[in-house]
Design an enzyme around this catalytic site. Structure first.
Site, mmCIF file in Angstrom:
data_model
loop_
_atom_site.group_PDB
_atom_site.id
_atom_site.type_symbol
_atom_site.label_atom_id
_atom_site.label_comp_id
_atom_site.label_asym_id
_atom_site.label_seq_id
_atom_site.Cartn_x
_atom_site.Cartn_y
_atom_site.Cartn_z
ATOM 1 N N LYS A 22 0.841 -1.205 0.000
ATOM 2 C CA LYS A 22 0.000 0.000 0.000
ATOM 3 C C LYS A 22 0.879 1.259 0.000
ATOM 4 C CE LYS A 22 -1.722 1.704 4.009
ATOM 5 N NZ LYS A 22 -1.461 3.134 4.184
ATOM 6 N N ASN A 23 1.867 1.276 0.894
ATOM 7 C CA ASN A 23 2.648 2.507 1.047
ATOM 8 C C ASN A 23 3.582 2.789 -0.119
ATOM 9 O OD1 ASN A 23 1.324 2.973 3.393
ATOM 10 N ND2 ASN A 23 3.062 2.541 4.766
ATOM 11 N N CYS A 116 -4.855 12.677 13.316
ATOM 12 C CA CYS A 116 -5.434 11.346 13.141
ATOM 13 C C CYS A 116 -5.194 10.564 14.419
ATOM 14 C CB CYS A 116 -4.852 10.627 11.927
ATOM 15 S SG CYS A 116 -3.214 10.018 12.183
ATOM 16 N N ARG A 121 0.568 14.483 13.416
ATOM 17 C CA ARG A 121 1.096 14.250 12.073
ATOM 18 C C ARG A 121 1.150 15.505 11.189
ATOM 19 N NH1 ARG A 121 -0.815 8.415 9.918
ATOM 20 N NH2 ARG A 121 1.012 8.667 8.618
ATOM 21 N N ASP A 304 4.918 0.595 12.019
ATOM 22 C CA ASP A 304 3.706 -0.048 11.493
ATOM 23 C C ASP A 304 3.579 -1.516 11.914
ATOM 24 O OD1 ASP A 304 2.912 2.275 10.331
ATOM 25 O OD2 ASP A 304 3.374 1.719 8.276
ATOM 26 N N ARG A 397 -8.615 -0.365 4.892
ATOM 27 C CA ARG A 397 -7.788 0.665 4.253
ATOM 28 C C ARG A 397 -6.449 0.078 3.822
ATOM 29 N NH1 ARG A 397 -6.033 4.455 7.994
ATOM 30 N NH2 ARG A 397 -4.580 4.778 6.295
HETATM 31 C C1 UD1 Z 1 4.448 6.872 6.374
HETATM 32 C C2 UD1 Z 1 3.557 5.656 6.201
HETATM 33 C C3 UD1 Z 1 3.036 5.182 7.562
HETATM 34 C C4 UD1 Z 1 4.206 4.965 8.537
HETATM 35 C C5 UD1 Z 1 5.121 6.197 8.580
HETATM 36 C C6 UD1 Z 1 6.367 5.955 9.402
HETATM 37 C C7 UD1 Z 1 2.601 5.965 4.004
HETATM 38 C C8 UD1 Z 1 1.406 6.258 3.189
HETATM 39 N N1 UD1 Z 1 2.452 6.008 5.347
HETATM 40 O O1 UD1 Z 1 3.635 7.911 6.920
HETATM 41 O O2 UD1 Z 1 2.317 3.970 7.369
HETATM 42 O O3 UD1 Z 1 3.701 4.712 9.811
HETATM 43 O O4 UD1 Z 1 5.534 6.561 7.250
HETATM 44 O O5 UD1 Z 1 7.080 4.872 8.916
HETATM 45 O O6 UD1 Z 1 3.654 5.673 3.484
HETATM 46 N N2 UD1 Z 1 6.665 14.613 10.647
HETATM 47 C C9 UD1 Z 1 6.780 15.951 10.954
HETATM 48 N N3 UD1 Z 1 6.591 16.838 9.949
HETATM 49 C C10 UD1 Z 1 6.305 16.469 8.671
HETATM 50 C C11 UD1 Z 1 6.220 15.091 8.372
HETATM 51 C C12 UD1 Z 1 6.397 14.190 9.391
HETATM 52 O O7 UD1 Z 1 7.036 16.327 12.089
HETATM 53 O O8 UD1 Z 1 6.161 17.335 7.801
HETATM 54 C C13 UD1 Z 1 6.845 13.611 11.727
HETATM 55 C C14 UD1 Z 1 5.583 12.777 11.970
HETATM 56 O O9 UD1 Z 1 4.707 13.439 12.849
HETATM 57 C C15 UD1 Z 1 6.163 11.523 12.554
HETATM 58 C C16 UD1 Z 1 7.486 11.361 11.810
HETATM 59 O O10 UD1 Z 1 7.795 12.650 11.294
HETATM 60 O O11 UD1 Z 1 6.410 11.686 13.916
HETATM 61 C C17 UD1 Z 1 7.458 10.375 10.674
HETATM 62 O O12 UD1 Z 1 6.393 10.660 9.821
HETATM 63 P P1 UD1 Z 1 6.439 10.308 8.268
HETATM 64 O O13 UD1 Z 1 7.632 9.472 7.977
HETATM 65 O O14 UD1 Z 1 6.287 11.568 7.497
HETATM 66 O O15 UD1 Z 1 5.128 9.437 8.091
HETATM 67 P P2 UD1 Z 1 4.137 9.422 6.870
HETATM 68 O O16 UD1 Z 1 4.862 9.666 5.611
HETATM 69 O O17 UD1 Z 1 2.957 10.264 7.186
#
Ligand code: UD1
Length: 417
Positions: A22-23, A116, A121, A304, A397
């Protein structure tokens, strides 16, 4: 609303196939916005999040057809580059259309995803990265409004390695002028899969899979064809299903090296694991030990799989300390496991699990997010009596036909409409 009824099941046995990730599929589908024409993807899982992505792409004038695991996307210029709240609220990953749209059309309007179940996030790192490349960004009435003449390659240094941020910036930089360097980039296999497809489209990218990614912008990309990598989180969940029931399960069509951290911890707990080129077999035991895990960006233990591993530790012999370092609020499953008689003390980012074999009792429980749902299903497989997992739209999902796959291995699990 559908529920999942899980009864105490025998030791799971047999082979099970891993679906596409999915990711990986989500960013790949959004990357099509970078150029017109027909893009073809194989091994695309049939999931709610994929359908949400299809609807969003259609709102951008794309023609999307899905047949089995093949998705064909015919991209045409959109009438409007706006991703509305109704799409984004259903799926946070919708933010991944921002980079491609902005880079290609010089503007994009995308609803802010909001919080969420697993924390606030934020997307500040996506936005700051795009600003570094020259975008002007404002937030108005819940929407991110991004504009630029042409993005210009720059050095971006992420405060922490964000998966979505790395993907958004990597896509945006493919059409920027000059060289972009992303430092402290995420190293997840899904980043490499996206980079592979972008290269097939004609992008110049190197370093993906390491913490420094270099992208040399090109004038134009062309559509191509690609096979989505296997879902390492689904594969890991199925391995834990084998482990928790004391069974013998072979998870096929996966990439074992993507699961090194989980395999290491399962072995430390006492399980026997055999790896082939594209499969992993776990041999269960009657009892296993508590081990500590700390989630962190790849290649460390994936957040995850934290909830699913906690279910396994709840029925281990001994204590395990589970530390969640990626998300601030990812212990929502703890209270549900406690309702099933697990002995777990949650602190802010640490949960102390005092494992006891056979301690779980069936109960009605509530899924709060995707991986928490999987954790409760796994717990239900070994709990005395019946467990009803409510709100399984979360499960839909991200897991393709989970109940069918588990049933094939001998689990007593049924979806109730
Ligand atoms: C992706 C995955 C999700 C997984 C996560 C971490 C997808 C669709 N989802 O989510 O399943 O749990 O990686 O492996 O691929 N953060 C910030 N600012 C930002 C972006 C992120 O502070 O602009 C923080 C987040 O709050 C979190 C950390 O960085 O604490 C990691 O988040 P991130 O790697 O961005 O997760 P996603 O891409 O949302």
């Amino acid at each position: 609303m559908d529920k999942m009824c899980v009864a105490k099941s025998p030791a799971l046995k047999g082979e099970v196939h891993t679906s596409g990730a999915k990711n990986s599929a989500l960013p790949l589908l959004f990357s099509t916005l970078l150029c017109d024409g027909e893009h073809v993807f194989h091994n695309v899982p049939q999931l709610m999040d994929i359908h949400s992505t299809k609807s969003l792409l259609e709102s951008f004038n794309c023609e999307v057809s899905m047949s089995g695991d093949v998705a064909k996307i015919y991209v045409k210029p959109p009438a409007k580059v706006e991703a509305q709240y109704d799409f984004v609220r259903k799926m946070r990953a919708s933010i991944l259309c921002l980079g491609p749209l902005l880079s290609r059309y010089g503007e994009a309007v995308v609803s802010l995803p909001g919080g969420c179940a697993i924390g606030s996030r934020p997307i500040n790192l996506h936005l700051e990265g795009l600003e570094t490349l020259g975008a002007e960004i404002s937030v108005e009435k819940g929407y991110v409004i991004a504009k630029c003449k042409k993005l210009k390659g720059e050095r971006i240094s992420f405060e922490n390695p964000t998966v979505g941020g790395t993907e958004n910036l990597m896509m945006a930089a493919t059409l920027a002028e000059g060289e972009t360097i992303i430092e402290n980039a995420a190293k997840e296999p899904e980043i490499v899969d996206l980079a592979d497809y972008l290269r097939k489209m004609g992008a110049k990218i190197e370093g993906d899979g390491t913490s420094i990614i270099k992208i040399e912008g090109v004038d134009q990309l062309r559509p191509s064809e690609h096979r989505v990598i296997p879902d390492r989180i689904e594969a890991g969940t199925l391995l834990i299903a084998g482990a928790i029931t004391g069974g013998e399960v072979t998870v096929e069509s996966c990439v074992p090296s993507h699961l090194d951290a989980l395999i290491y911890k399962l072995k430390e707990s006492g399980f026997e694991i055999y790896q082939e080129k594209e499969s992993i077999t776990i041999k269960g035991r009657n009892n296993w030990g508590g081990v500590d895990i700390t989630t962190a960006p790849h290649p460390a233990f994936p957040t995850d799989l934290q909830a699913q591993f906690m279910a396994l530790m709840a029925v281990a012999e001994g204590t395990s300390v589970i530390t969640e370092s990626v998300f601030e609020n990812r212990f929502m499953h703890v209270q549900e496991l406690v309702r099933m008689n697990a002995n777990i003390t949650p602190k802010t980012r640490v949960a102390i699990v005092r494992g006891k074999p056979g301690c779980l009792q069936g109960a009605p429980v509530m899924a709060t997010d995707l991986r928490a749902s999987a954790c409760l299903v796994l717990a239900g497989l070994v709990a005395e009596g019946e467990t009803t997992v409510n709100r399984i739209y979360h499960l839909d999902r991200g897991y393709e036909k989970l109940e069918e796959k588990l049933t094939k291995l001998g689990a007593k699990i049924q979806r109730v409409k």
